[in-house]
Enzyme design. Structure first.
Site, short mmCIF file in Angstrom:
data_model
loop_
_atom_site.label_atom_id
_atom_site.label_comp_id
_atom_site.label_asym_id
_atom_site.label_seq_id
_atom_site.Cartn_x
_atom_site.Cartn_y
_atom_site.Cartn_z
N TYR A 72 0.95 -1.32 0.02
CA TYR A 72 0.03 -0.06 -0.08
C TYR A 72 0.78 1.24 -0.06
CZ TYR A 72 -4.55 -2.20 0.23
OH TYR A 72 -5.60 -3.13 -0.25
N HIS A 124 -15.08 2.73 -1.20
CA HIS A 124 -13.99 1.52 -0.57
C HIS A 124 -12.78 2.27 -0.08
CE1 HIS A 124 -15.19 -1.26 -4.03
NE2 HIS A 124 -16.24 -1.19 -3.27
P1 NAD Z 1 -11.86 -3.09 -12.69
O1 NAD Z 1 -10.43 -3.11 -12.74
O2 NAD Z 1 -12.40 -4.19 -12.25
O3 NAD Z 1 -12.36 -2.52 -13.94
C1 NAD Z 1 -11.73 -1.28 -14.63
C2 NAD Z 1 -12.61 -1.19 -15.74
O4 NAD Z 1 -12.24 0.14 -16.29
C3 NAD Z 1 -12.60 -2.03 -16.87
O5 NAD Z 1 -14.13 -2.32 -17.25
C4 NAD Z 1 -11.99 -1.45 -18.10
O6 NAD Z 1 -12.52 -1.96 -19.46
C5 NAD Z 1 -12.51 -0.11 -17.68
N1 NAD Z 1 -11.41 0.87 -18.45
C6 NAD Z 1 -9.95 0.88 -18.69
N2 NAD Z 1 -9.48 2.01 -19.13
C7 NAD Z 1 -10.43 2.92 -19.17
C8 NAD Z 1 -10.62 4.13 -19.61
N3 NAD Z 1 -9.52 4.75 -20.13
N4 NAD Z 1 -11.77 4.83 -19.39
C9 NAD Z 1 -12.64 4.24 -19.00
N5 NAD Z 1 -12.83 2.90 -18.56
C10 NAD Z 1 -11.74 2.18 -18.77
O7 NAD Z 1 -12.22 -1.80 -11.71
P2 NAD Z 1 -13.47 -1.55 -10.79
O8 NAD Z 1 -14.64 -1.97 -11.40
O9 NAD Z 1 -13.21 -0.17 -10.32
O10 NAD Z 1 -13.08 -2.60 -9.44
C11 NAD Z 1 -13.30 -2.32 -8.72
C12 NAD Z 1 -12.10 -2.19 -7.51
O11 NAD Z 1 -10.73 -1.96 -7.90
C13 NAD Z 1 -12.42 -1.56 -6.23
O12 NAD Z 1 -12.48 -2.14 -5.08
C14 NAD Z 1 -11.38 -0.27 -6.47
O13 NAD Z 1 -11.25 -0.13 -4.77
C15 NAD Z 1 -10.41 -0.87 -6.97
N6 NAD Z 1 -9.24 -0.17 -7.39
C16 NAD Z 1 -9.21 1.31 -7.43
C17 NAD Z 1 -8.21 1.85 -7.76
C18 NAD Z 1 -8.01 3.31 -7.91
O14 NAD Z 1 -8.46 3.76 -7.00
N7 NAD Z 1 -7.59 4.28 -8.94
C19 NAD Z 1 -7.13 1.28 -8.82
C20 NAD Z 1 -7.21 -0.02 -9.12
C21 NAD Z 1 -8.23 -0.71 -8.26
#
Ligand code: NAD
Length: 251
Positions: A72, A124
């Site tokens: 983290y 989250h």
């Molecule tokens: P996920 O990784 O499951 O899905 C990501 C989605 O984003 C995919 O459907 C993909 O097609 C889409 N995507 C990729 N590039 C994109 C773009 N440029 N524009 C629009 N869409 C795009 O992520 P999720 O559904 O948020 O999964 C949930 C979990 O992931 C949560 O628990 C969250 O806390 C965690 N998470 C958060 C972060 C962050 O805070 N940035 C990063 C990674 C994971």
């Protein structure tokens, strides 16, 4: 990846957005992809490189707190070095153009707030915050250079990131606020989420069941794609600014 259709939008979508009293947006990791933050479930995502059960569960923390803390800390550094992108900025602008707005995010990176969004419902948690693993109280300062995992200055328990791990419940007040917004919004934008993580993934269905127009913005199709009223197949950093530019608002 489909093109964002030269960024022309269905007039029915523009009319629904322009006439909406309450717009809700549900965002996921995809909206931060263009800021250089890895998603979870894409082929190059974090879960392709790390095992969630080793890093994002209470039992993983009990087993090897230092390993979890360090992972983290590494992600926290990446988030601190990242900048909000055009997608985040467009949502902050949309908040100021519609009568009422609710931004519900599954992201833990705080980039919506840094882009200027004022009301953000964090389902989250937030990776930039740290809390006591025993009492749950937020701790503002800790020594990252100390050996081992830093401890709570009040009770001495280990500190942990203030994020929701697998097997943990979502914060009740955030979930209630998200559900409230989903059931009352006229339009819900679902941006950059694989729509696979519950209960967040159930929010678009709640919105649709109460009559909202559901719009998915994602370059890839998801389980929601067949249910959404409109699918804008493109990256959020391109689609959202173009869409928001078409919405006239008070400011
Ligand atoms: P996920 O990784 O499951 O899905 C990501 C989605 O984003 C995919 O459907 C993909 O097609 C889409 N995507 C990729 N590039 C994109 C773009 N440029 N524009 C629009 N869409 C795009 O992520 P999720 O559904 O948020 O999964 C949930 C979990 O992931 C949560 O628990 C969250 O806390 C965690 N998470 C958060 C972060 C962050 O805070 N940035 C990063 C990674 C994971």
């Amino acid at each position: 990846m489909s093109t964002p259709a030269a960024l022309s939008f269905d007039p029915a979508l523009l009319s629904a957005l322009s006439g909406a009293r309450l717009v809700a947006a549900l965002t996921g990791a995809g909206i931060s992809a263009e800021s250089g933050i890895s998603t979870f479930r894409d082929p190059d995502g974090l879960w392709a490189r790390f095992d969630p059960h080793e890093l994002a569960t209470p039992s993983a923390f009990a087993r090897d707190p230092k390993r979890v803390w360090d992972w983290y800390a590494w992600r926290r550094e990446r988030v601190a070095a990242a900048q909000p992108n055009a997608g985040h900025l467009a949502l902050a602008q949309l908040e100021r153009r519609v009568p009422a707005f609710a931004l519900i995010t599954q992201n833990v990176d705080g980039l919506h707030q840094r882009a200027g969004s004022r009301i953000v419902i964090e389902l989250h948690g937030n990776i930039t915050r740290v809390k006591c693993s025993r009492e749950g109280t937020t701790v503002e300062r800790w020594d990252e250079t100390a050996p081992g995992v830093p401890r709570c200055p009040v009770c001495g328990a280990l500190l942990r990131p203030d994020v929701v791990w697998f097997e943990e419940p979502l914060p009740e007040s955030a979930l209630a606020a998200a559900q409230h917004a989903a059931e009352r919004c006229d339009v819900m934008l679902v941006v950059g989420t694989s729509a696979e993580v519950y209960p967040a993934a159930a929010l678009p269905a709640s919105a649709k069941a109460t009559g909202a127009t559901v719009v998915e913005i994602n370059p890839n199709s998801t389980p929601l794609s067949g249910e959404a009223d409109f699918v804008l197949a493109g990256p959020a950093g391109q689609v959202l600014p173009a869409l928001v530019a078409r919405i006239r608002g008070p400011r």
